[in-house]
Scaffold this motif. Structure first.
Motif, mmCIF file in Angstrom:
data_model
loop_
_atom_site.group_PDB
_atom_site.id
_atom_site.type_symbol
_atom_site.label_atom_id
_atom_site.label_comp_id
_atom_site.label_asym_id
_atom_site.label_seq_id
_atom_site.Cartn_x
_atom_site.Cartn_y
_atom_site.Cartn_z
ATOM 1 N N LYS A 171 -32.653 19.451 26.757
ATOM 2 C CA LYS A 171 -33.067 18.125 27.201
ATOM 3 C C LYS A 171 -33.204 18.116 28.724
ATOM 4 C CE LYS A 171 -30.163 14.621 27.334
ATOM 5 N NZ LYS A 171 -29.240 13.560 26.966
ATOM 6 N N PRO A 172 -34.338 17.616 29.247
ATOM 7 C CA PRO A 172 -34.521 17.607 30.707
ATOM 8 C C PRO A 172 -33.503 16.700 31.393
ATOM 9 C CG PRO A 172 -36.543 16.964 29.559
ATOM 10 C CD PRO A 172 -35.470 17.087 28.532
ATOM 11 N N PRO A 173 -33.052 17.096 32.576
ATOM 12 C CA PRO A 173 -32.142 16.229 33.336
ATOM 13 C C PRO A 173 -32.832 14.910 33.685
ATOM 14 C CG PRO A 173 -32.339 18.403 34.355
ATOM 15 C CD PRO A 173 -33.350 18.330 33.260
ATOM 16 N N TYR A 174 -32.069 13.846 33.677
ATOM 17 C CA TYR A 174 -32.606 12.510 33.915
ATOM 18 C C TYR A 174 -32.594 12.197 35.402
ATOM 19 C CZ TYR A 174 -33.215 7.470 33.420
ATOM 20 O OH TYR A 174 -33.679 6.190 33.497
ATOM 21 N N ILE A 175 -33.693 11.661 35.910
ATOM 22 C CA ILE A 175 -33.766 11.189 37.290
ATOM 23 C C ILE A 175 -33.692 9.661 37.257
ATOM 24 C CG2 ILE A 175 -35.230 10.951 39.333
ATOM 25 C CD1 ILE A 175 -36.395 13.694 38.732
ATOM 26 N N ASP A 176 -32.653 9.116 37.848
ATOM 27 C CA ASP A 176 -32.456 7.669 37.900
ATOM 28 C C ASP A 176 -33.047 7.144 39.203
ATOM 29 O OD1 ASP A 176 -31.641 5.046 37.948
ATOM 30 O OD2 ASP A 176 -29.508 5.488 37.696
ATOM 31 N N LEU A 177 -34.250 6.590 39.136
ATOM 32 C CA LEU A 177 -34.954 6.147 40.339
ATOM 33 C C LEU A 177 -34.302 4.957 41.026
ATOM 34 C CD1 LEU A 177 -38.694 6.582 39.302
ATOM 35 C CD2 LEU A 177 -37.338 7.992 40.845
ATOM 36 N N ASP A 178 -33.342 4.320 40.374
ATOM 37 C CA ASP A 178 -32.591 3.253 41.037
ATOM 38 C C ASP A 178 -31.643 3.829 42.085
ATOM 39 O OD1 ASP A 178 -33.780 1.309 39.438
ATOM 40 O OD2 ASP A 178 -32.192 1.414 37.934
ATOM 41 N N ARG A 179 -31.254 5.102 41.915
ATOM 42 C CA ARG A 179 -30.238 5.702 42.783
ATOM 43 C C ARG A 179 -30.636 7.004 43.457
ATOM 44 N NH1 ARG A 179 -26.239 5.480 38.174
ATOM 45 N NH2 ARG A 179 -26.423 3.300 37.690
ATOM 46 N N GLU A 180 -31.704 7.638 42.981
ATOM 47 C CA GLU A 180 -32.051 8.945 43.550
ATOM 48 C C GLU A 180 -33.552 9.105 43.720
ATOM 49 O OE1 GLU A 180 -31.279 12.302 40.752
ATOM 50 O OE2 GLU A 180 -30.688 10.711 39.368
ATOM 51 N N LEU A 181 -33.910 10.108 44.484
ATOM 52 C CA LEU A 181 -35.314 10.384 44.758
ATOM 53 C C LEU A 181 -36.007 10.926 43.515
ATOM 54 C CD1 LEU A 181 -34.974 12.009 48.296
ATOM 55 C CD2 LEU A 181 -35.157 9.595 47.669
ATOM 56 N N GLY A 182 -37.327 10.857 43.493
ATOM 57 C CA GLY A 182 -38.112 11.155 42.304
ATOM 58 C C GLY A 182 -38.473 12.602 42.065
ATOM 59 N N TYR A 184 -35.732 10.487 26.667
ATOM 60 C CA TYR A 184 -37.166 10.760 26.816
ATOM 61 C C TYR A 184 -37.601 10.411 28.240
ATOM 62 C CZ TYR A 184 -36.791 10.798 21.776
ATOM 63 O OH TYR A 184 -36.412 11.082 20.497
ATOM 64 N N PRO A 185 -37.148 11.219 29.200
ATOM 65 C CA PRO A 185 -37.477 10.899 30.596
ATOM 66 C C PRO A 185 -38.961 11.087 30.890
ATOM 67 C CG PRO A 185 -36.265 12.970 30.455
ATOM 68 C CD PRO A 185 -36.320 12.398 29.073
ATOM 69 N N MET A 186 -39.465 10.254 31.767
ATOM 70 C CA MET A 186 -40.867 10.326 32.197
ATOM 71 C C MET A 186 -40.999 11.315 33.350
ATOM 72 S SD MET A 186 -42.989 8.791 30.501
ATOM 73 C CE MET A 186 -43.171 7.600 29.235
ATOM 74 N N CYS A 187 -40.633 12.546 33.071
ATOM 75 C CA CYS A 187 -40.669 13.608 34.078
ATOM 76 C C CYS A 187 -41.532 14.759 33.589
ATOM 77 C CB CYS A 187 -39.263 14.142 34.337
ATOM 78 S SG CYS A 187 -38.196 12.957 35.144
ATOM 79 N N PHE A 188 -42.004 15.533 34.538
ATOM 80 C CA PHE A 188 -42.708 16.765 34.192
ATOM 81 C C PHE A 188 -42.228 17.853 35.139
ATOM 82 C CE2 PHE A 188 -45.362 14.664 37.295
ATOM 83 C CZ PHE A 188 -45.837 15.671 38.111
ATOM 84 N N PHE A 189 -42.458 19.089 34.731
ATOM 85 C CA PHE A 189 -41.974 20.241 35.477
ATOM 86 C C PHE A 189 -43.130 21.155 35.868
ATOM 87 C CE2 PHE A 189 -38.424 18.788 33.035
ATOM 88 C CZ PHE A 189 -37.314 19.034 33.829
ATOM 89 N N LEU A 190 -42.996 21.783 37.014
ATOM 90 C CA LEU A 190 -43.893 22.846 37.438
ATOM 91 C C LEU A 190 -43.022 24.058 37.736
ATOM 92 C CD1 LEU A 190 -46.277 20.928 39.862
ATOM 93 C CD2 LEU A 190 -46.736 21.618 37.520
ATOM 94 N N ARG A 191 -43.413 25.210 37.201
ATOM 95 C CA ARG A 191 -42.666 26.446 37.421
ATOM 96 C C ARG A 191 -43.538 27.402 38.214
ATOM 97 N NH1 ARG A 191 -42.433 31.416 35.109
ATOM 98 N NH2 ARG A 191 -40.430 32.482 35.230
ATOM 99 N N LEU A 192 -42.988 27.924 39.296
ATOM 100 C CA LEU A 192 -43.722 28.865 40.141
ATOM 101 C C LEU A 192 -42.881 30.115 40.346
ATOM 102 C CD1 LEU A 192 -43.939 25.766 41.520
ATOM 103 C CD2 LEU A 192 -45.638 26.982 42.815
ATOM 104 N N GLU A 193 -43.550 31.231 40.526
ATOM 105 C CA GLU A 193 -42.896 32.458 40.970
ATOM 106 C C GLU A 193 -43.535 32.828 42.291
ATOM 107 O OE1 GLU A 193 -42.839 35.633 38.142
ATOM 108 O OE2 GLU A 193 -41.629 34.491 36.726
ATOM 109 N N VAL A 194 -42.691 32.907 43.318
ATOM 110 C CA VAL A 194 -43.178 33.157 44.666
ATOM 111 C C VAL A 194 -42.700 34.544 45.097
ATOM 112 C CG1 VAL A 194 -43.132 32.316 47.039
ATOM 113 C CG2 VAL A 194 -43.024 30.686 45.145
ATOM 114 N N GLU A 195 -43.602 35.344 45.589
ATOM 115 C CA GLU A 195 -43.262 36.668 46.108
ATOM 116 C C GLU A 195 -42.432 36.489 47.363
ATOM 117 O OE1 GLU A 195 -43.129 40.310 45.459
ATOM 118 O OE2 GLU A 195 -44.275 39.344 43.899
ATOM 119 N N GLY A 196 -41.289 37.133 47.425
ATOM 120 C CA GLY A 196 -40.421 37.031 48.583
ATOM 121 C C GLY A 196 -39.302 36.025 48.379
ATOM 122 N N THR A 197 -38.502 35.869 49.408
ATOM 123 C CA THR A 197 -37.384 34.927 49.355
ATOM 124 C C THR A 197 -37.528 33.918 50.490
ATOM 125 O OG1 THR A 197 -36.025 36.396 50.697
ATOM 126 C CG2 THR A 197 -35.819 36.601 48.298
#
Length: 154
Positions: free
Chosen positions: A97-108, A24-37
């Motif tokens: 299941k959302p991937p887990y972000i371990d704030l002890d070792r990686e960026l948020g 149960y990670p304390m994360c949230f997601f934002l999904r965007l579609e951007v015109e172009g590459t």
């Protein structure tokens, strides 16, 4: 990884960190579609250059999440590079299941991108101890402004 303690952790950030679990990670997601590459190199440079504007997203945790709040701090990870992945097909692992972000070792935060013809699908994962929804939108606004300036020669 070279690090400097920059900010003490506040109670709400500690709560989000302490309640964080692999299942149960304390994360949230934002999904965007951007015109172009995107130009991958300039996009990565733009993400890396936001370190001073959004320091908690570029920090790791020093201290035990089980300890007292005053004994925990954010440490700016000066040489850590943000997680950015480019995919030609489906973005793997985000359906269940959302991937887990371990704030002890990686960026948020993490950014997953996929090109579909002339559109780029962008999924951003943020740890709630580092940023709320409004802050994440501000991060994306700064990212797009920086990227635009880097591609326009400004």
């Amino acid at each position: 990884m070279e690090q400097d303690a920059v900010l003490p952790m506040v109670s709400f950030e500690h709560y989000m960190l302490a309640d964080d679990r692999q299942n149960y990670p304390m994360c949230f997601f934002l999904r965007l579609e951007v015109e172009g590459t995107f130009d991958e190199k300039k996009f990565a440079e733009s993400v890396a250059n936001l370190r001073n504007l959004h320091p908690l997203l570029y920090s790791t945790v020093v201290g035990s999440r089980k300890g007292r709040t005053r004994r925990i701090a954010w440490s700016l990870a000066r040489d850590a590079f943000p997680f950015i992945s480019w995919y030609a097909d489906q973005i793997p692992g985000l359906g269940g299941k959302p991937p887990y972000i371990d704030l002890d070792r990686e960026l948020g935060f993490r950014i997953y991108l996929r090109r579909v013809n002339t559109v780029t699908e962008m999924i951003c994962q943020f740890h709630h101890a580092c940023v709320d929804g409004k802050g994440a939108l501000r991060f994306l606004e700064d990212l797009f402004a920086h990227y635009h300036a880097s591609t326009q020669g400004e």
